[in-house]
Structures are given as C-alpha cells and as structure tokens.
Design a protein around this motif. Structure first.
Motif, PDB file in Angstrom:
ATOM      1  N   GLU A  74      17.221   9.509  -9.806  1.00 39.66           N
ATOM      2  CA  GLU A  74      16.315  10.636  -9.680  1.00 39.66           C
ATOM      3  C   GLU A  74      15.115  10.324  -8.800  1.00 39.66           C
ATOM      4  O   GLU A  74      14.434  11.214  -8.326  1.00 39.66           O
ATOM      5  N   ASN A  75      14.851   9.044  -8.547  1.00 41.06           N
ATOM      6  CA  ASN A  75      13.707   8.667  -7.710  1.00 41.06           C
ATOM      7  C   ASN A  75      14.107   8.335  -6.280  1.00 41.06           C
ATOM      8  O   ASN A  75      13.356   7.724  -5.550  1.00 41.06           O
ATOM      9  N   ARG A  76      15.312   8.739  -5.883  1.00 46.10           N
ATOM     10  CA  ARG A  76      15.798   8.345  -4.564  1.00 46.10           C
ATOM     11  C   ARG A  76      14.897   8.849  -3.451  1.00 46.10           C
ATOM     12  O   ARG A  76      14.581   8.122  -2.518  1.00 46.10           O
ATOM     13  N   GLY A 101       8.662   6.132   0.467  1.00 46.52           N
ATOM     14  CA  GLY A 101       7.792   4.973   0.500  1.00 46.52           C
ATOM     15  C   GLY A 101       8.330   3.862   1.372  1.00 46.52           C
ATOM     16  O   GLY A 101       7.609   3.298   2.203  1.00 46.52           O
ATOM     17  N   LEU A 102       9.610   3.529   1.224  1.00 44.40           N
ATOM     18  CA  LEU A 102      10.188   2.424   1.981  1.00 44.40           C
ATOM     19  C   LEU A 102      10.240   2.730   3.472  1.00 44.40           C
ATOM     20  O   LEU A 102       9.866   1.903   4.308  1.00 44.40           O
ATOM     21  N   LEU A 103      10.704   3.921   3.824  1.00 36.95           N
ATOM     22  CA  LEU A 103      10.790   4.276   5.239  1.00 36.95           C
ATOM     23  C   LEU A 103       9.406   4.395   5.882  1.00 36.95           C
ATOM     24  O   LEU A 103       9.211   3.996   7.028  1.00 36.95           O
ATOM     25  N   ALA A 104       8.477   4.949   5.141  1.00 36.09           N
ATOM     26  CA  ALA A 104       7.111   5.074   5.680  1.00 36.09           C
ATOM     27  C   ALA A 104       6.531   3.705   5.987  1.00 36.09           C
ATOM     28  O   ALA A 104       5.887   3.502   7.027  1.00 36.09           O
ATOM     29  N   ALA A 160       3.604   5.499  -3.131  1.00 38.90           N
ATOM     30  CA  ALA A 160       4.712   6.450  -3.219  1.00 38.90           C
ATOM     31  C   ALA A 160       5.322   6.440  -4.610  1.00 38.90           C
ATOM     32  O   ALA A 160       5.731   7.478  -5.134  1.00 38.90           O
ATOM     33  N   LYS A 161       5.388   5.270  -5.226  1.00 37.36           N
ATOM     34  CA  LYS A 161       5.966   5.184  -6.564  1.00 37.36           C
ATOM     35  C   LYS A 161       5.117   5.898  -7.609  1.00 37.36           C
ATOM     36  O   LYS A 161       5.621   6.355  -8.633  1.00 37.36           O
ATOM     37  N   LYS A 162       3.818   5.987  -7.350  1.00 35.65           N
ATOM     38  CA  LYS A 162       2.923   6.626  -8.315  1.00 35.65           C
ATOM     39  C   LYS A 162       3.053   8.143  -8.298  1.00 35.65           C
ATOM     40  O   LYS A 162       2.650   8.828  -9.220  1.00 35.65           O
ATOM     41  N   GLN A 163       3.602   8.663  -7.209  1.00 41.83           N
ATOM     42  CA  GLN A 163       3.746  10.108  -7.089  1.00 41.83           C
ATOM     43  C   GLN A 163       5.025  10.559  -7.780  1.00 41.83           C
ATOM     44  O   GLN A 163       6.039   9.879  -7.730  1.00 41.83           O
ATOM     45  N   ARG A 164       4.987  11.703  -8.384  1.00 39.65           N
ATOM     46  CA  ARG A 164       6.169  12.269  -9.019  1.00 39.65           C
ATOM     47  C   ARG A 164       6.578  13.513  -8.249  1.00 39.65           C
ATOM     48  O   ARG A 164       6.127  14.624  -8.513  1.00 39.65           O
ATOM     49  N   GLN A 219       0.823  -1.208   0.000  1.00 41.52           N
ATOM     50  CA  GLN A 219       0.000   0.000   0.000  1.00 41.52           C
ATOM     51  C   GLN A 219       0.859   1.261   0.000  1.00 41.52           C
ATOM     52  O   GLN A 219       0.674   2.158  -0.827  1.00 41.52           O
ATOM     53  N   LEU A 220       1.813   1.342   0.923  1.00 37.57           N
ATOM     54  CA  LEU A 220       2.601   2.566   1.060  1.00 37.57           C
ATOM     55  C   LEU A 220       3.651   2.720  -0.029  1.00 37.57           C
ATOM     56  O   LEU A 220       3.848   3.816  -0.561  1.00 37.57           O
TER      57      LEU A 220
END
Length: 370
Positions: A322-324, A330-333, A271-275, A266-267
């Motif tokens: 660029e997506n760091r 996302g991962l930390l959340a 997060a990946k969908k957001q730019r 979910q998280l």
C-alpha cells in the motif's frame, strides 16, 4: 562569374593532386568499438521504481549511453539482486553484464551448501561473466557494483570506481566498497608484478596510460593486468541500516558520501512521513513501463528493464504494497536530486543512481527467516 570553373581548372589544384598522400593512421584496438547511434540508448533519462527500490539514469555529454543497471529477484522472492554498471570504450560490456551477471551469480548460489560460501559464489559469478564476455572479441569494459540480499545477509561486490554507500539511521555514511583506481599502492604493485605499468595521463593514474581503473569486466587488451575478481563484503542487515546507495562514478566524482546520504535521508524520510493515498484506488502503473520522462509511454532500453529471462526458474517482480507510491516518490526524488546535483557541479559523465530501502527488506528478511 563561375568561380567553380576557375578554381577547378587552376594550376594550384592540379599540383596539389599530385602530392603524395600521408601515411594511413592506424587506430588502436581500444578505440575501435564505437557503437552506432541506433544501437545506443536513445532516451537521455531513464527511471524505474518498485517496492523498496528506485533508479534514475541520466546520459552525459557522450553521444551514447554507457551506463546500465539491473534489478532482479528469485522466483520465491527470498533473494534480491541490484546492480549498477558503468561502461567504458563502448556500451557493449555494460549491456552484457546487465543481462548476464545476475544469472551467473544465481547459478553459482544454487551450487553452494553453506551461507558462508555466498561471497565465493558472487566472485565466481563475476569471473564467469568476464570469461564469457571476452569470448565476444570486444575491447570495451565495465565497472560494476552489486548487492545481493538473501535473508538477513547482504553481499556487496564491486569492480572499478562504482560505489556502494550505506545510509545509517543517524544520517552517517558508511562506504562498503573499495575504489579500484590504480593509484592505490597495492593495486599498482600487483600490476607491476605482472609486467605491466601505471602512469599519469591527463591528471589520472592509468593502467598502461589508458585505463583509469585496475579491475573491471572486459578490457581484453589489458586483461593480463586488469582483474575481474571483485572486492566483496558480507553485511548482516540491521534495523539501523536505512538505505543502500549504488551509483556510477558520474555521481561520485562530484558528490561526497556524506552529501549523498544527507540527500537520501532528507527526501526519503520526509516522504515516508506523508500518508498519500492513490485517489483512484487502482494499481498504479509501473514507472519502468512508462520509461523515462517521455510522455509517449515508450519503455526504456531492454538491458535496463527488469529481466524476464528464464521465467520458469526466476522472475523479476516485487510484491505490491500500500506504500508503493510513497516509496517511488521518495526514492526516485532522491535519485534525481543526486544526479541533478552532480550535473550542476559540472559532471559530464553518464550518471546512474540506485537507492534501496533496506527497511523494506529488513522486514521481509525477518519474515523469511521465520
């Protein structure tokens, strides 16, 4: 009125001083290693993120932190190593493993000639680390779960009750590790065949009534029955494998595999969908250098930072992309959400959660393979 003078000169105290002292209590060796508070991690929360991986580590109700972790990469970036370590009886074993296990495994990998020997190399690295820790003369121990990504293959190993769970594209959970709690019949038979025994203490099966796992690094007082040889599985990376979740039992005692995967998907997927672009355009400061949630900028404990040992041969760094920021968010959340979920359900243990974005390494493994 001088109450102190009256009491000090009273006959009752004089008689008490003449009484025979009770016998001295002998403290068993298993309880003797209690590190000073100054030696332990003094930050209750530690987090780290880099391209493709996030970690959140939270100290439980114990006086000192016994969990540790490691993220490591070979010099040319073709091999990545990830580990979560859960200490018991003190923090010494987990700290030692965090500083040494990956190095031993990489040394063993240098001596193999075929890919099929990776599993044996990882096992040998565990056994060598255990052998060297036992020379320290300490009685603490550590459960471990590790993942080595080499090209298109991932080698997952574990000792004890740390766990690795694979998050698949459809949201399903696949456990990659076997719990080494001694209630498993084959583990109990192995211990009994060696002259040991397993009994229930405080509601849990324990080796000799003390240790709740049948495999670990360290635990010298039980080494005749507690193995350091890990269960190991080689997995071929597939695009449908989205994330790998490694965590200590502080999480798994309260959160199921399926619940954990739901949170991760979910998280991380949202997060990946957001730019989100970094408005300053500057390279973002690494979370591992900011340490935990502290605002003073102090770094996390040495054994939980990426190692800089033997820079000439290996280095612990990952390429910028660029997506760091997106990956870190996302991962930390997700890591923090899982830890908070366990705490909310009553977990008092230390909790360490590591999430690896396998899509990141799937892509790179295909490039390396070419």
């Amino acid at each position: 009125m001088n109450d102190g003078a009256v009491i000090a000169g009273g006959p009752s105290l004089s008689g008490a001083l003449k009484r025979k002292r009770p016998l001295r209590i002998e403290i068993p060796a298993v309880l003797s290693e209690i590190p000073n508070f100054e030696e332990s991690y003094d930050d209750p929360v530690c987090c780290f993120a880099d391209s493709g991986v996030g970690v959140y580590s939270l100290k439980g109700k114990k006086k000192f932190m016994e969990d540790s972790y490691k993220v490591f990469a070979s010099a040319n970036g073709d091999k990545r190593f990830f580990g979560v370590y859960d200490g018991h009886g003190g923090s010494k074993a987990a700290a030692f493993v965090a500083e040494n296990l990956h190095l031993k495994i990489f040394e063993m990998l240098e001596s193999i000639s075929e890919n099929k020997e990776k599993e044996a190399a990882c096992k040998a690295g565990y056994l060598k680390t255990d052998e060297e820790f036992l020379k320290q003369g300490l009685d603490s121990g550590a459960c471990c779960v590790t993942a080595l990504i080499d090209g298109r293959e991932m080698v997952v190993s574990n000792l004890g009750d740390c766990r690795a769970v694979l998050c698949m594209g459809g949201g399903s959970a696949e456990a990659l590790t076997t719990d080494h709690r001694p209630m498993r019949e084959e583990e109990r038979r192995r211990i009994e065949d060696k002259g040991g025994y397993v009994e229930i203490h405080r509601g849990t099966w324990r080796v000799h009534g003390t240790l709740a796992v049948s495999r670990s690094i360290g635990d010298a007082h039980l080494k005749d029955w507690v193995m350091a040889e890990p269960d190991t599985k080689v997995v071929c990376l597939d695009p449908d494998m989205k994330y790998l979740l490694l965590a200590s039992d502080g999480l798994w005692e309260e959160v199921s595999n399926e619940e954990a995967v739901d949170v991760v998907m979910q998280l991380c997927s949202s997060a990946k969908k957001q730019r989100i672009q970094n408005p300053s355009g500057r390279k973002m400061e690494s979370i591992r250098q900011r340490g935990s949630a502290d605002e003073d900028g102090s770094p996390p404990a040495k054994s939980r930072r990426i190692s800089v040992v033997k820079k000439t041969k290996m280095k612990a760094c990952f390429p910028e992309n660029e997506n760091r920021f997106l990956n870190e968010r996302g991962l930390l959340a997700a890591c923090k959400k899982l830890a908070d979920l366990a705490v909310g359900r009553g977990s008092l243990d230390d909790i360490t959660v590591m999430i690896i974005d396998l899509n990141h390494y799937n892509h790179e493994s295909l490039v390396v393979a070419k």
